[in-house]
Structures are given as structure tokens and as C-alpha cells.
Design a protein around this motif. Structure first.
Motif, PDB file in Angstrom:
ATOM      1  N   ASP A 149      -4.832   1.518   6.577  1.00 18.29           N
ATOM      2  CA  ASP A 149      -3.966   0.735   5.821  1.00 18.29           C
ATOM      3  C   ASP A 149      -4.933   0.317   5.137  1.00 18.29           C
ATOM      4  O   ASP A 149      -5.245   0.017   3.755  1.00 18.29           O
ATOM      5  CB  ASP A 149      -2.736  -0.002   6.325  1.00 18.29           C
ATOM      6  N   TRP A 150      -5.996  -0.251   5.863  1.00 16.90           N
ATOM      7  CA  TRP A 150      -7.440  -0.979   5.576  1.00 16.90           C
ATOM      8  C   TRP A 150      -7.954  -0.152   4.112  1.00 16.90           C
ATOM      9  O   TRP A 150      -8.200  -0.873   3.461  1.00 16.90           O
ATOM     10  CB  TRP A 150      -7.610  -1.974   6.787  1.00 16.90           C
ATOM     11  N   LYS A 164       1.946   4.525   1.292  1.00 13.05           N
ATOM     12  CA  LYS A 164       1.862   5.504   2.479  1.00 13.05           C
ATOM     13  C   LYS A 164       2.947   6.146   2.137  1.00 13.05           C
ATOM     14  O   LYS A 164       4.210   6.793   1.897  1.00 13.05           O
ATOM     15  CB  LYS A 164       2.181   4.712   3.840  1.00 13.05           C
ATOM     16  N   LYS A 180      -6.534   1.425   1.642  1.00 12.55           N
ATOM     17  CA  LYS A 180      -6.162   0.506   0.304  1.00 12.55           C
ATOM     18  C   LYS A 180      -7.245  -0.121  -0.498  1.00 12.55           C
ATOM     19  O   LYS A 180      -8.015  -0.679  -2.018  1.00 12.55           O
ATOM     20  CB  LYS A 180      -5.963  -1.156   0.540  1.00 12.55           C
ATOM     21  N   VAL A 236       0.852  -1.082  -0.392  1.00  9.96           N
ATOM     22  CA  VAL A 236      -0.156  -0.125  -0.097  1.00  9.96           C
ATOM     23  C   VAL A 236       0.976   0.969   0.108  1.00  9.96           C
ATOM     24  O   VAL A 236       2.276   1.594   0.471  1.00  9.96           O
ATOM     25  CB  VAL A 236      -0.894   0.230   1.188  1.00  9.96           C
ATOM     26  N   ASN A 275       1.020  -3.409   3.531  1.00 12.75           N
ATOM     27  CA  ASN A 275       0.114  -3.488   4.247  1.00 12.75           C
ATOM     28  C   ASN A 275       0.556  -3.619   6.042  1.00 12.75           C
ATOM     29  O   ASN A 275       0.619  -4.712   5.866  1.00 12.75           O
ATOM     30  CB  ASN A 275      -0.918  -3.874   3.763  1.00 12.75           C
TER      31      ASN A 275
END
Length: 485
Positions: free
Chosen positions: A35-36, A16, A39, A14, A376
């Protein structure tokens, strides 16, 4: 490295950029949850629409202060409301009733129910652990005063969806490690923790930071870290893993931590991978002698103790976190003199496996915030959780590491347990002792483990010199056996 990471891990990577995504900080989401969410909205280039993302958060992750409004929508307007949150399920053995709690909103199991038809559909997900993250759908079961006995109104679960958007394949993770050099892998781990590898001066600083992950991968690993303010202790233990728990100081009691006799419920220690007690300098331990005895028993017996006739069993490690003054940052001094009396008892300190010198970790600064493609964190914490159950790494350590005759057992167990955690962290791809590079094993696993336990030994000699300066309680020699081809 970014291209290599994306090629190897694909959807588990992911983008960031915590320096520029300052609005994410205002959401106060733990890293694995942030992070979820990222995504769900990022495209292949890591770009996303801020308004769409914020709209999702406001809809599915309201603040605790909004709970009264949510209850009104459920119980008065008969809406179905969906929330992305933690859910804790309980089954009443006497009645067979299934209920749940939403800890983040203060909803208790006395106010809830999961009806049998719904339970049959969602139980496979919800019985995986005592507490799980996901999208819960809530409805209302109205009261029925005409029934005998009367049926009270309750908030009911109408649906549940686990929020992990991919399958977590541990063997895949182990195999992928072989595609990276050790130096690259260290950077992968730091990125997964939200840190920018290029912000560190050298590998020593990087490894000092990564020590904090050891209780994430090894069961019943007990450590203490003393560090200056601003080095990110609370962030790591409170944000990286959905399986761990950070206790924010205050009062720590036997009912809260281990077992509540009045309520017949287990405490924080059950159901988590670790329990990190923050700000130990300020913590008030109720009944110090009782807490000291229970902590010692739990740590000595590998996660098992008896409280008021009830046996508490858990895989959780205990992590003590505290600040330390500049003039006390010396392992050859009494570093525990600033701490509560609980930590001045050598028997308790001896049961801590290792010490993290937090002053080796650089204070947080903008250049240490991750900026780019990284693992992630939600996926990463799930992997660390799964690694805890793999006993093959300890078998490898036992086959490789030998000690001098008459070695003090607590030193041996502590060093081997720490070494095993390092092996899981840095070399998850090894399947047998023959796969281990002895020089890398010595450098990245055994040597740092010996240092962590060695500091505990120095503190024991200061706290109780008559006992711990005895020859039989000195640190033994640890050497590597040759492995037959």
C-alpha cells in the motif's frame, strides 16, 4: 461509502483492486508495504503507471538472490545503494559501536557499522523500535591493515529515511470513527485488511474475520485459532502489520522463541506486537516440557518469564494457528487431539485467553478480495499498534463489566482483555463509560469475548474434567453496570 472514506481519511485512503492487480502478488510484498508503494504512484483516481511502479520495486526492493550483486556494487565499485527494507539496530555497550542488520538479506551486525556522524543524524528514527522499515542508504568502509588494531572492512549505513509518508494521529482516527455507523466501520476495517465487505454473506462472517485483529490492538493477548485450510490465517498475521511476526512452523525452540543463552540474545517474542506460530500441527517443539513451562510462565505473568537466569519481558501476544479436520470442528469435542502434546496440557490451554472458530470464516475466493478505496494498510497497522498503549479502554471495561461472586480469575481476566480489544477495534471513539452504547457494547464486545473464552472452558473440561468441572472454575456471569449520567 468510498466517497465518505476518502473525505474523512483523505491521504490515508488508497485504491486497491487485488483482483485486477494480479502482478502485485508476484512481488510478494506484505500488504502494509504494497500500500505504501501504491500510494507513491497512484493519482487522485487511483490510477498509476505499472512500469513506473515496477521500476521502483526492482530498484529499491531487489530479491534476496540479488544480494551478492548488491554487495559487489557496494564493496568493489564503491556505489551508494538505496534499499527499502527492514533494519534492526544494535548498540555494543562495551565499545559504544552501533551496528545494524538487514534481516531480509541476511546481513548481520558483524558485517556492518553506523559511524557516529551518521548516527547523530538518524538515531531519532532508528531508536523507536528494535526493527523499523525505511529506505536505507549503504556504503562501504574499506579495511585498513596499517591501523593498530587492524580495521576490518564493513558495510556502513550512510543515510536512513522512515518510509511512513504521513504523521499518524491517533486522536484523529478516534474522532473520525464517530462519522461512521458500526456497520460502516466494520466494512472500513475489512477494507484495511484487504477484504471486500460485500463478499461476505452477513455480519457474523465479517466479525469472525475481524477477530484475528484482536492481538494487534491489545498487549499480551494469547489466542488459538483452528480453521480449515484456505481461510487466510497466514495472510492476516504475516502481511497486515509490520509490528507482528509470523513463524512458519518448523522447529520452535527456547533460544529461537525466548532467549539464546549462547548468543545472549532475545528471541522472536521481544520487539513484536504478537508472534503467530503457524501450522502448529506440524511444529516440532524442542524439549516439550521446557517449552510448555516457558509458554505457561510467559502467558501467566503477562509477558514475563525467566530463562537461564535472564528475565524476558515483552508485550507480545502469542497466537497459535492450526488446521482442523471437518469432523473435529465442534467446540463440544476435543479439538486439540490433532495437535502436538504441548496443547494437551490443560494448564497451558487455560492461559490462552480465547479461541477463534476459523470455520466461521469463509474460505478465500475472488469476490472476497478488496476492490475499491480502502484504508492504507500501513497507516492502519500503525494505528492498531498505537492503540495497544491506550489503557483508557480497559478502565472503561472495568467500570462497565461486573462478574458473579467467586469468579475464576483467569476467566475474568480473559473476558475483560478480549472485551477491551473489541472495544478498541469497533469503538475507538469512546472516551469514557458514558460514551458507550450498552446494547452495542454487549453485542460487539462483551458477548463475542465471552464466546471466545467459553470455548476454552469447554476444551478444559474435556482435557481435565476433574479440575475444570468444579463449580469454582465454571464460566461466571458477566453483566453490565449502569453508568451514572
Amino acid at each position: 461509502m468510498s466517497d465518505k472514506l476518502r473525505d474523512c481519511f483523505e491521504e490515508m485512503a488508497v485504491y486497491k483492486n487485488l483482483g485486477e492487480m494480479s502482478f502485485l502478488k508476484t512481488l510478494k510484498l506484505p500488504s502494509f508495504l504494497r500500500d505504501w508503494v501504491l500510494k507513491q504512484f497512484e493519482d487522485d483516481n487511483g490510477k498509476f503507471d505499472v512500469e513506473d511502479l515496477l521500476g521502483f520495486v526492482n530498484t529499491y526492493m531487489p530479491r534476496k538472490e540479488d544480494w551478492l550483486s548488491i554487495k559487489n556494487r557496494i564493496s568493489k565499485e564503491y556505489e551508494r545503494v538505496k534499499l527499502l527494507t527492514r533494519i534492526d539496530v544494535d548498540i555494543d555497550i562495551k565499545t559504544g559501536t552501533v551496528s545494524f542488520e538487514l534481516p531480509d538479506y541476511g546481513l548481520t551486525n558483524k558485517e556492518t557499522i553506523i559511524e557516529d556522524t551518521v548516527w547523530d543524524n538518524v538515531k531519532d528514527e532508528l531508536v523507536r523500535s528494535s526493527e523499523i522499515w525505511g529506505i536505507v542508504e549503504l556504503g562501504y568502509r574499506p579495511p585498513d591493515d596499517s591501523a593498530k588494531p587492524k580495521v576490518p572492512g564493513k558495510i556502513k549505513l550512510t543515510d536512513f529515511t522512515s518510509f511512513t509518508p504521513y504523521s499518524v494521529d491517533l486522536d484523529f482516527y478516534k474522532d473520525v470513527r464517530s462519522d461512521f455507523s458500526t456497520e460502516e466501520w466494520i466494512d472500513v476495517l475489512l477494507g484495511a485488511m484487504d477484504y471486500n465487505p460485500s463478499g461476505y454473506e452477513d455480519e457474523y462472517e465479517k466479525i469472525a474475520m475481524l477477530q484475528r485483529l484482536l492481538p494487534f490492538v491489545e498487549k499480551n493477548l494469547n489466542i488459538i485459532e483452528l480453521a480449515p485450510k484456505g481461510t487466510g490465517k497466514s495472510y492476516v498475521f504475516g502481511n497486515i502489520s509490520k509490528y507482528g511476526l509470523l513463524v512458519d512452523g518448523g522447529t520452535v525452540s527456547r533460544p529461537k522463541m525466548f532467549y539464546d543463552k549462547a548468543r545472549r540474545t532475545t528471541g522472536f517474542i521481544v520487539g513484536h506486537d504478537y508472534v503467530a506460530i503457524d501450522e502448529v500441527k506440524k511444529v516440532q517443539f524442542t524439549n516439550v516440557s521446557e517449552m510448555q513451562s516457558i509458554f505457561q510462565g510467559y502467558m501467566e505473568n503477562n509477558g514475563k518469564c525467566t530463562v537461564d537466569g535472564f528475565t524476558v519481558t515483552s508485550d507480545a501476544g502469542i497466537v497459535f494457528l492450526g488446521n482442523i479436520e471437518q469432523n473435529n470442528m465442534d467446540e463440544y469435542k476435543n479439538m486439540f487431539n490433532e495437535l502436538p502434546s504441548l496443547f494437551k496440557e490443560s494448564a497451558l490451554v487455560d492461559r490462552m485467553h480465547g479461541f477463534i472458530k476459523g470455520w466461521d470464516i469463509p474460505p478465500m475466493k475472488p469476490e472476497l478480495k478488496v476492490s475499491g478505496w480502502a484504508l492504507n494498510t500501513e497507516y492502519f497497522c500503525s494505528i492498531l499498534h498505537l492503540l495497544r498503549d491506550d489503557i483508557s479502554y480497559r478502565a472503561i471495561v472495568d467500570s462497565l463489566v461486573q462478574t458473579s461472586d467467586g469468579a475464576y480469575e483467569r476467566h475474568v481476566e480473559a473476558v475483560k482483555r478480549l472485551t477491551t480489544a473489541y472495544l478498541k477495534l469497533f469503538f475507538p471513539n469512546v472516551r469514557s463509560a458514558r460514551d458507550v452504547d450498552p446494547h452495542e457494547f454487549e453485542r460487539y464486545c462483551l458477548r463475542p469475548a465471552k464466546k471466545m473464552r467459553g470455548i476454552i472452558q469447554k476444551q478444559l473440561e474435556i482435557l481435565d474434567p476433574d479440575e475444570y468441572r468444579k463449580p469454582e472454575k465454571q464460566m461466571p456471569r458477566f453483566t453490565l453496570r449502569e453508568v451514572a449520567e
